[in-house]
Enzyme design. Structure first.
Site, PDB file in Angstrom:
ATOM      1  N   CYS A  41       4.269   0.492  23.258  1.00  0.00           N
ATOM      2  CA  CYS A  41       4.472   1.709  24.046  1.00  0.00           C
ATOM      3  C   CYS A  41       4.175   2.915  23.165  1.00  0.00           C
ATOM      4  O   CYS A  41       3.732   2.790  22.043  1.00  0.00           O
ATOM      5  CB  CYS A  41       5.898   1.776  24.595  1.00  0.00           C
ATOM      6  SG  CYS A  41       7.139   2.242  23.383  1.00  0.00           S
ATOM      7  N   ARG A  65       0.851  -1.211   0.000  1.00  0.00           N
ATOM      8  CA  ARG A  65       0.000   0.000   0.000  1.00  0.00           C
ATOM      9  C   ARG A  65       0.884   1.258   0.000  1.00  0.00           C
ATOM     10  O   ARG A  65       0.611   2.239  -0.652  1.00  0.00           O
ATOM     11  CB  ARG A  65      -0.903   0.052   1.247  1.00  0.00           C
ATOM     12  CG  ARG A  65      -1.804  -1.116   1.482  1.00  0.00           C
ATOM     13  CD  ARG A  65      -3.109  -1.017   0.731  1.00  0.00           C
ATOM     14  NE  ARG A  65      -2.907  -1.082  -0.717  1.00  0.00           N
ATOM     15  CZ  ARG A  65      -2.537  -2.171  -1.390  1.00  0.00           C
ATOM     16  NH1 ARG A  65      -2.301  -3.287  -0.765  1.00  0.00           N
ATOM     17  NH2 ARG A  65      -2.380  -2.150  -2.693  1.00  0.00           N
ATOM     18  N   GLN A 117      -9.541  11.195   6.532  1.00  0.00           N
ATOM     19  CA  GLN A 117      -9.573   9.782   6.921  1.00  0.00           C
ATOM     20  C   GLN A 117      -8.513   9.003   6.154  1.00  0.00           C
ATOM     21  O   GLN A 117      -8.323   7.820   6.386  1.00  0.00           O
ATOM     22  CB  GLN A 117     -10.942   9.171   6.603  1.00  0.00           C
ATOM     23  CG  GLN A 117     -12.079   9.822   7.338  1.00  0.00           C
ATOM     24  CD  GLN A 117     -13.417   9.170   7.053  1.00  0.00           C
ATOM     25  OE1 GLN A 117     -14.214   8.985   7.943  1.00  0.00           O
ATOM     26  NE2 GLN A 117     -13.679   8.817   5.812  1.00  0.00           N
ATOM     27  N   ALA A 127     -14.003  15.019  -7.178  1.00  0.00           N
ATOM     28  CA  ALA A 127     -13.250  15.969  -6.360  1.00  0.00           C
ATOM     29  C   ALA A 127     -12.339  16.846  -7.219  1.00  0.00           C
ATOM     30  O   ALA A 127     -12.274  18.060  -7.043  1.00  0.00           O
ATOM     31  CB  ALA A 127     -12.416  15.197  -5.332  1.00  0.00           C
ATOM     32  N   HIS A 138      -7.093   8.603  10.821  1.00  0.00           N
ATOM     33  CA  HIS A 138      -6.784   7.171  10.743  1.00  0.00           C
ATOM     34  C   HIS A 138      -5.278   6.912  10.669  1.00  0.00           C
ATOM     35  O   HIS A 138      -4.862   5.851  10.207  1.00  0.00           O
ATOM     36  CB  HIS A 138      -7.489   6.538   9.533  1.00  0.00           C
ATOM     37  CG  HIS A 138      -8.986   6.514   9.658  1.00  0.00           C
ATOM     38  ND1 HIS A 138      -9.833   6.106   8.646  1.00  0.00           N
ATOM     39  CD2 HIS A 138      -9.801   6.853  10.693  1.00  0.00           C
ATOM     40  CE1 HIS A 138     -11.095   6.191   9.055  1.00  0.00           C
ATOM     41  NE2 HIS A 138     -11.105   6.649  10.285  1.00  0.00           N
TER      42      HIS A 138
HETATM   43  P1  OAD Z   1     -15.104   4.779   1.318  1.00  0.00           P
HETATM   44  O1  OAD Z   1     -14.318   3.901   0.403  1.00  0.00           O
HETATM   45  O2  OAD Z   1     -16.037   4.152   2.283  1.00  0.00           O
HETATM   46  O3  OAD Z   1     -15.950   5.822   0.432  1.00  0.00           O
HETATM   47  C1  OAD Z   1     -15.384   6.559  -0.630  1.00  0.00           C
HETATM   48  C2  OAD Z   1     -16.400   7.568  -1.123  1.00  0.00           C
HETATM   49  O4  OAD Z   1     -15.778   8.348  -2.111  1.00  0.00           O
HETATM   50  C3  OAD Z   1     -17.671   6.980  -1.738  1.00  0.00           C
HETATM   51  O5  OAD Z   1     -18.813   7.632  -1.201  1.00  0.00           O
HETATM   52  C4  OAD Z   1     -17.538   7.301  -3.232  1.00  0.00           C
HETATM   53  O6  OAD Z   1     -18.769   7.557  -3.861  1.00  0.00           O
HETATM   54  C5  OAD Z   1     -16.701   8.561  -3.192  1.00  0.00           C
HETATM   55  N1  OAD Z   1     -15.882   8.833  -4.372  1.00  0.00           N
HETATM   56  C6  OAD Z   1     -15.221   7.952  -5.157  1.00  0.00           C
HETATM   57  N2  OAD Z   1     -14.529   8.566  -6.133  1.00  0.00           N
HETATM   58  C7  OAD Z   1     -14.732   9.903  -5.958  1.00  0.00           C
HETATM   59  C8  OAD Z   1     -14.275  11.079  -6.620  1.00  0.00           C
HETATM   60  N3  OAD Z   1     -13.445  11.014  -7.661  1.00  0.00           N
HETATM   61  N4  OAD Z   1     -14.690  12.278  -6.173  1.00  0.00           N
HETATM   62  C9  OAD Z   1     -15.544  12.358  -5.110  1.00  0.00           C
HETATM   63  N5  OAD Z   1     -16.011  11.279  -4.441  1.00  0.00           N
HETATM   64  C10 OAD Z   1     -15.611  10.079  -4.849  1.00  0.00           C
HETATM   65  O7  OAD Z   1     -14.033   5.671   2.060  1.00  0.00           O
HETATM   66  P2  OAD Z   1     -14.163   6.539   3.377  1.00  0.00           P
HETATM   67  O8  OAD Z   1     -15.501   7.149   3.510  1.00  0.00           O
HETATM   68  O9  OAD Z   1     -12.956   7.396   3.411  1.00  0.00           O
HETATM   69  O10 OAD Z   1     -12.563   0.833   5.497  1.00  0.00           O
HETATM   70  O11 OAD Z   1     -14.067   5.469   4.520  1.00  0.00           O
HETATM   71  C11 OAD Z   1     -12.808   5.138   5.079  1.00  0.00           C
HETATM   72  C12 OAD Z   1     -12.783   3.738   5.484  1.00  0.00           C
HETATM   73  O12 OAD Z   1     -13.700   3.505   6.530  1.00  0.00           O
HETATM   74  C13 OAD Z   1     -13.222   2.836   4.368  1.00  0.00           C
HETATM   75  O13 OAD Z   1     -12.144   2.555   3.521  1.00  0.00           O
HETATM   76  C14 OAD Z   1     -13.708   1.640   5.104  1.00  0.00           C
HETATM   77  C15 OAD Z   1     -14.341   2.260   6.313  1.00  0.00           C
HETATM   78  O14 OAD Z   1     -14.189   1.526   7.458  1.00  0.00           O
HETATM   79  C16 OAD Z   1     -12.391  -0.344   4.849  1.00  0.00           C
HETATM   80  O15 OAD Z   1     -13.124  -0.781   4.023  1.00  0.00           O
HETATM   81  C17 OAD Z   1     -11.140  -1.058   5.231  1.00  0.00           C
END
Ligand code: OAD
Length: 255
Positions: free
Chosen positions: A137, A78, A108, A239, A126
């Site tokens: 520790c 990653r 995040q 975005a 995060h």
């Molecule tokens: P998520 O992967 O849950 O959501 C990503 C969001 O970005 C979605 O709502 C998409 O519609 C949006 N998106 C995608 N491409 C985009 C773009 N070009 N411009 C604007 N929006 C776009 O990610 P987070 O909400 O950051 O963990 O959540 C973080 C983490 O929390 C997730 O990865 C998940 C959760 O626990 C795991 O799955 C490991």
């Protein structure tokens, strides 16, 4: 002009107007912000060799206890992906906005793209994947090794195993980052929420934190979310498209 073009143009003008009048702004970003820089979400990255694993094997304290080298290998990959990606123009627009307005970035994301684009004072909810910290520790974060071949390193202070400096499933968010983020969300008069599915705390509670103090909410996302339903303005799109448009709208600058 299609009806959608008209409503998009109106929404953009409304968002620019909110931005013009805002004094204290929070930009809150999720995985969708990084997507256009080529960084897959956690689940989308579970391909090839990694497809046989569950997120719980790779991103929990229990998974690390069972097979630390597997977890380190996942994060090494990653990290290599993140380092190979570049911040897109949406990040540059955030940096430009920070020169015009009082602005705090809360993210995040663990890829450090905001910082690489020149943004300072980024609140990481995060953690990040570029550093490691002691699992036992409070040894401060240290730079992770530049290798895709993972190996376990140990803490110089207590001998505990070093691990990625990220927040895993089942772990608390870092106290200070969370407290600062909540404070900023309650104190801002405009929050712009970009690319988050809004499913985890504090993202899930963000609208109430912002709106309970009279703040306005702009949401940028390629799909509807629980946030977009309650936003003052929802910009349905990418975005890298909308953030520069917003900054153009208040600065006259062209991205
Ligand atoms: P998520 O992967 O849950 O959501 C990503 C969001 O970005 C979605 O709502 C998409 O519609 C949006 N998106 C995608 N491409 C985009 C773009 N070009 N411009 C604007 N929006 C776009 O990610 P987070 O909400 O950051 O963990 O959540 C973080 C983490 O929390 C997730 O990865 C998940 C959760 O626990 C795991 O799955 C490991």
């Amino acid at each position: 002009m299609k009806p959608t073009d008209v409503s998009e143009a109106v929404a953009l003008q409304q968002a620019i107007s909110l931005l013009k009048h805002a004094h204290r702004i929070v930009i809150f970003t999720g995985a969708g912000m990084s997507a256009e820089s080529g960084i897959p979400t956690f689940r989308d990255a579970l391909t090839g060799y990694w497809s046989k694993f569950d997120p719980m094997d790779l991103a929990t304290p229990e998974g690390f206890a069972v097979d630390p080298e597997r977890v380190l290998g996942w994060y090494a990959e990653r990290r290599a992906v993140a380092k190979a990606c570049e911040p897109h123009q949406g990040y540059e627009a955030v940096v430009a906005l920070a020169k015009l307005k009082q602005l705090t970035v809360i993210t995040q994301n663990v890829d450090r793209l905001h910082q690489r684009s020149g943004q300072i004072n980024v609140i990481e909810l995060h953690g990040n994947i570029l550093e490691e910290r002691c699992n036992n520790c409070s040894l401060i974060d240290v730079e992770a090794p530049e290798t895709e071949m993972p190996y376990q390193r140990f803490c110089q202070a207590c001998g505990g195993p070093l691990r990625p400096a990220v927040v895993w499933f089942g772990e608390n968010l870092p106290d200070e980052a969370l407290a600062t983020a909540v404070h900023e969300l309650q104190a801002c008069d405009l929050a712009i929420v970009i690319g988050t599915s809004a499913e985890v705390y504090p993202a899930a509670r963000l609208p109430s934190l912002v709106k309970s103090h009279g703040g306005k909410l702009i949401v940028i996302n390629v799909e509807s979310t629980s946030h977009s339903d309650v936003a003052d303005v929802f910009l349905l799109g990418a975005a890298s498209y909308y953030i520069p448009k917003l900054v153009d709208g208040i600065s006259g600058r062209k991205f």
